[in-house]
Design an enzyme around this catalytic site. Structure first.
Site, PDB file in Angstrom:
ATOM      1  N   ASP A 139       0.858  -1.176   0.000  1.00 33.59           N
ATOM      2  CA  ASP A 139       0.000   0.000   0.000  1.00 33.59           C
ATOM      3  C   ASP A 139       0.907   1.244   0.000  1.00 33.59           C
ATOM      4  OD1 ASP A 139      -1.549   2.142   0.729  1.00 33.59           O
ATOM      5  OD2 ASP A 139      -2.745   1.016   2.179  1.00 33.59           O
ATOM      6  N   ASP A 157       0.879   7.591  -9.929  1.00 32.24           N
ATOM      7  CA  ASP A 157       0.127   7.190 -11.122  1.00 32.24           C
ATOM      8  C   ASP A 157      -0.999   6.271 -10.672  1.00 32.24           C
ATOM      9  OD1 ASP A 157      -0.756   6.569 -13.628  1.00 32.24           O
ATOM     10  OD2 ASP A 157       0.861   5.168 -14.073  1.00 32.24           O
ATOM     11  N   THR A 159      -5.227   5.180  -9.949  1.00 33.78           N
ATOM     12  CA  THR A 159      -6.562   5.189 -10.554  1.00 33.78           C
ATOM     13  C   THR A 159      -7.301   6.431 -10.044  1.00 33.78           C
ATOM     14  OG1 THR A 159      -7.197   3.766  -8.710  1.00 33.78           O
ATOM     15  CG2 THR A 159      -6.768   2.672 -10.800  1.00 33.78           C
TER      16      THR A 159
HETATM   17  N1  AG3 Z   1      -3.896   6.126 -14.313  1.00 37.77           N
HETATM   18  C1  AG3 Z   1      -4.879   7.179 -14.409  1.00 37.77           C
HETATM   19  C2  AG3 Z   1      -6.095   6.807 -15.154  1.00 37.77           C
HETATM   20  C3  AG3 Z   1      -7.192   7.755 -15.003  1.00 37.77           C
HETATM   21  C4  AG3 Z   1      -8.268   7.419 -15.947  1.00 37.77           C
HETATM   22  N2  AG3 Z   1      -9.474   8.016 -15.566  1.00 37.77           N
HETATM   23  C5  AG3 Z   1     -10.557   8.108 -16.346  1.00 37.77           C
HETATM   24  N3  AG3 Z   1     -10.506   7.644 -17.559  1.00 37.77           N
HETATM   25  N4  AG3 Z   1     -11.602   8.636 -15.834  1.00 37.77           N
HETATM   26  C6  AG3 Z   1      -3.518   5.527 -15.496  1.00 37.77           C
HETATM   27  C7  AG3 Z   1      -2.491   4.510 -15.327  1.00 37.77           C
HETATM   28  C8  AG3 Z   1      -1.600   4.513 -16.488  1.00 37.77           C
HETATM   29  N5  AG3 Z   1      -0.294   4.125 -16.152  1.00 37.77           N
END
Ligand code: AG3
Length: 274
Positions: A139, A157, A159
């Site tokens: 975590d 990075d 979600t």
């Molecule tokens: N991380 C962020 C993704 C955000 C997408 N959000 C959305 N589509 N509402 C991505 C990880 C890539 N390494």
């Protein structure tokens, strides 16, 4: 023949991103989230976590280049980098393009995201075997609490800030990030779309301002996220981050010294909303 569509489940967005898919290549459930890899005629393979697209083969370079190269070039000598999240390996691949980087620690809570990415998205998950890399499935919020004056750059990075990723956008977390950074360290984190998630952008900017002396925001257009200007928030302990501090030498498809500056262009009335 009937067309089959993927429709994103972004609980915050007032619109739904929707596009045709040819196949579902993988669908599984980890202890943390639902993991899916779909194949779309336009985007290629797409990694989808809890119904939200994270990265696609066609445009992933845009997000990953700007998440990595803006903070790394804003720093004169980034030797130690921490990535929280990023299990698909895209940010890691870009970070390792800098010969200055001696150690890159990637802390992603979900081991299965890394495994699925290695199998289905090898062009992104291609840097895990580099000897400079340490991968931990922990975590990130807990991990960072054990460090002080350790990292030059910290890249979050994650979600979207719903569910278990929410803590990574709080003032408490930014205080740990501040402490874990060296005295001239730089933090960046993805903070959603300026059009569809302005409340989140504003909340994060406000929290960062309570912690860091230099707070900034840059944007980049990411077709796969359907949010037009996607924001990346910055907290810096010392440096202004708007100019690269070193000559841009890494091989990229979009990032350049000009694009670095361009990403910080003022956003008219949106700027005032923050
Ligand atoms: N991380 C962020 C993704 C955000 C997408 N959000 C959305 N589509 N509402 C991505 C990880 C890539 N390494």
């Amino acid at each position: 023949m009937m067309d089959v569509f993927f429709m994103e489940r972004d609980p915050y967005a007032p619109i739904r991103h929707c596009y045709p898919v040819d196949k579902v290549l993988y669908k599984g459930k980890s202890p943390y989230q639902e993991i899916m890899v779909i194949e779309s005629p336009h985007f290629g393979k797409v990694l989808v976590l809890d119904g939200v697209a994270q990265c696609d083969e066609k445009y992933e370079f845009i997000y990953h280049e700007f998440m990595a190269h803006v903070p790394l070039y804003a720093h004169p000598n980034p030797e130690t980098v921490l990535i929280i999240g990023g299990g698909d390996g895209g940010v890691l691949r870009e970070v390792l393009k800098h010969p200055e980087v001696k150690r890159a620690v990637l802390v992603d809570i979900d081991k299965e995201v890394i495994e699925v990415s290695k199998k289905f998205l090898p062009t992104m998950a291609c840097a895990f075997d580099d000897p400079r890399v340490i991968v931990l499935n922990e975590d990130g919020y807990k991990y960072i609490q054990d460090y002080e004056n350790e990292f030059d750059v910290i890249i979050v990075d994650s979600t979207d800030p719903v569910g278990f990723a929410h803590v990574l956008t709080t003032e408490e977390f930014f205080r740990y990030v501040y402490r874990a950074l060296k005295e001239d360290g730089i933090y960046v984190g993805q903070t959603e779309s300026i059009y569809y998630h302005i409340e989140i952008v504003r909340r994060v900017q406000k929290a960062l301002r309570k912690v860091f002396p230099v707070v900034d925001l840059y944007t980049v257009v990411i077709p796969g996220y359907a949010g037009y200007w996607w924001t990346i928030s910055v907290g810096s302990k010392k440096y202004d981050v708007r100019e690269p501090k070193r000559e841009v030498k890494v091989q990229t498809k979009l990032y350049s010294d000009e694009m670095h500056r361009h990403a910080f262009l003022p956003m008219g009335f949106y700027q005032k909303l923050l």
